[in-house]
Design an enzyme around this catalytic site. Sequence first.
Site, PDB file in Angstrom:
ATOM      1  N   HIS A 186     -15.707 -87.186  80.495  1.00  0.00           N
ATOM      2  CA  HIS A 186     -15.619 -88.529  81.071  1.00  0.00           C
ATOM      3  C   HIS A 186     -16.865 -89.349  80.691  1.00  0.00           C
ATOM      4  CE1 HIS A 186     -14.460 -91.507  84.223  1.00  0.00           C
ATOM      5  NE2 HIS A 186     -15.762 -91.696  84.256  1.00  0.00           N
ATOM      6  N   GLU A 187     -18.034 -88.790  80.958  1.00  0.00           N
ATOM      7  CA  GLU A 187     -19.266 -89.535  80.666  1.00  0.00           C
ATOM      8  C   GLU A 187     -19.460 -89.694  79.155  1.00  0.00           C
ATOM      9  OE1 GLU A 187     -20.294 -91.017  83.143  1.00  0.00           O
ATOM     10  OE2 GLU A 187     -19.476 -89.761  84.743  1.00  0.00           O
ATOM     11  N   HIS A 211     -17.810 -92.869  78.148  1.00  0.00           N
ATOM     12  CA  HIS A 211     -18.704 -94.006  78.393  1.00  0.00           C
ATOM     13  C   HIS A 211     -19.763 -94.094  77.293  1.00  0.00           C
ATOM     14  CE1 HIS A 211     -17.261 -95.218  82.312  1.00  0.00           C
ATOM     15  NE2 HIS A 211     -17.452 -94.039  82.841  1.00  0.00           N
ATOM     16  N   GLU A 240     -14.318 -97.839  81.951  1.00  0.00           N
ATOM     17  CA  GLU A 240     -13.491 -96.750  82.470  1.00  0.00           C
ATOM     18  C   GLU A 240     -12.286 -96.489  81.577  1.00  0.00           C
ATOM     19  OE1 GLU A 240     -13.762 -94.402  84.923  1.00  0.00           O
ATOM     20  OE2 GLU A 240     -15.816 -95.133  84.955  1.00  0.00           O
TER      21      GLU A 240
END
Length: 514
Positions: free
Chosen positions: A266-267, A270, A305
Amino acid sequence: MSTSAYDAFQAHIAEFSDILNAISILKWDARTQMPPGGAQTRGWQLASLSKIAQEHFISEKTARLLDAAEREVAGDDPDSYRLRGVQQTRQYYDIIRRLPLDLVGEKAALEPVSEGVWAEAKRDNDFKRFAPYLKQQLALAKRQADAIGYADHPFDALVFEYEPSVTAKSLQVLFGDLKAGLLPLLREIIARDDGLKHTLWDHDYPQEKQKAFGLSIAQRFGYDLNRGRLDIAPHPFEISFTRQDVRITTRYDSHYFPMAFYGTLHETGHALYEQGVDPALTRTALSIDYLGKYPVGGTSYGAHESQSRLWENQIGRSRAFWNAHFEEMRALFPDQLAGADPELMYRAVNRVKPSLIRVEADEVTYNLHIMLRVEIEMGLLDGSLQVDDLPEIWNAKMQEYLGVTPPNDSQGVLQDIHWSGGGFGSFPGYTVGNIMSAQFLAAARRDVAGLDDALARGEYAPLREWLTENIYRHGRAFSAGELLERSTGGSITVAPYLAYLRAKFSDLYGVQAG
Ligand code: ZN
């Protein structure tokens, strides 16, 4: 004399960017390295630097340089970075000048103290301890909304900082469409709950090996460790200080592999966005977090996101992903995965289970966690809900949406860090991002021949290059809505996202599709 008005403006903005990035490093440190005793003095440091940043930005000098730059770039192409940067500086200049200096200082000083109390309250299951700080944060948020101004709902003034393309009203429509699609699917899945039972997480997965596997996949996705690093934080996040230094965090549970692994992916999503910003935008008006929120180089929380969720879920939780990478994981965990295969892993990481914790929620229930939070925020801001009643309200909504009731507040209203940092208005970005991620991936499939073949081979460059070309490189030059319009030809709509969820989970659970 030889310097253009734009260049003089740009040099001034570069200094502002440097101050903001220094503030961000102090925040990163506070969340990853700082001993608890440092919270008070760190708060003062952040308050002083935030004041300096604001004074730099709302100065007469900014006004003068901005006026001159506006005249100089007036004839530029409407999509040019110069013009866009000047326009954006003007927009935020007008907003920030409406924020009283004492409000900015109070917010900055309260943040680390409030976050510290929240962490203790969460650890000790003690909402009453955190409540006074939440009330202070809420009071500051209301003052901020009043200072910025809004037509309809105070929530609109705050959500603007994170996702300017939505309002309280438009979210109610989007959430309504989503609920109408999600709840029937969820009911069918729950009726077939036993289908995806497994014992993969009964084993111990040592932290060091989890980290090695997570980082190896992050690098395969394209995360450049020469400009990045991975640390541990109780509440994972990504933060950047220009595209040259983009850091991620995760947390480990040796008995629950997906927590750290999908947190890392997830990160990483980003981070790919931040590392992919055009180098020409570094220290310019188009890579600035004017309102002191991060992410920095990306255009909004929703757009950001859309990338974290795309890499985490649509890629990292796909069948193709596990077909490509299962053997690499088994090489690290031969005993734990002795009897497993890619299909079992695919099913294990996609099990749908109404649960208590948002960050560990599956793709079908995730957005219901978001809707609950957004409804509570709107109620707190318009005064229809009170802080002291939150544990009760939270638990009632959890029962209504997900059919589960938290046994304690640590796993209920205290689970997220956002409110302790004053982050009202940030939650819709997650759901807006989920919706947009499906629109972007559908457009990439349309544009890139053989994209799914590449993904099946564990090759991510073709997808990353499409995303860089259409999203990452532009930094904040275009809004999330404009990025969607330019790459998909349309505006935000839930249809591709619902189609993706229906197809994937109907197949997994043997639910009749359509
Ligand atoms: Zn995220």
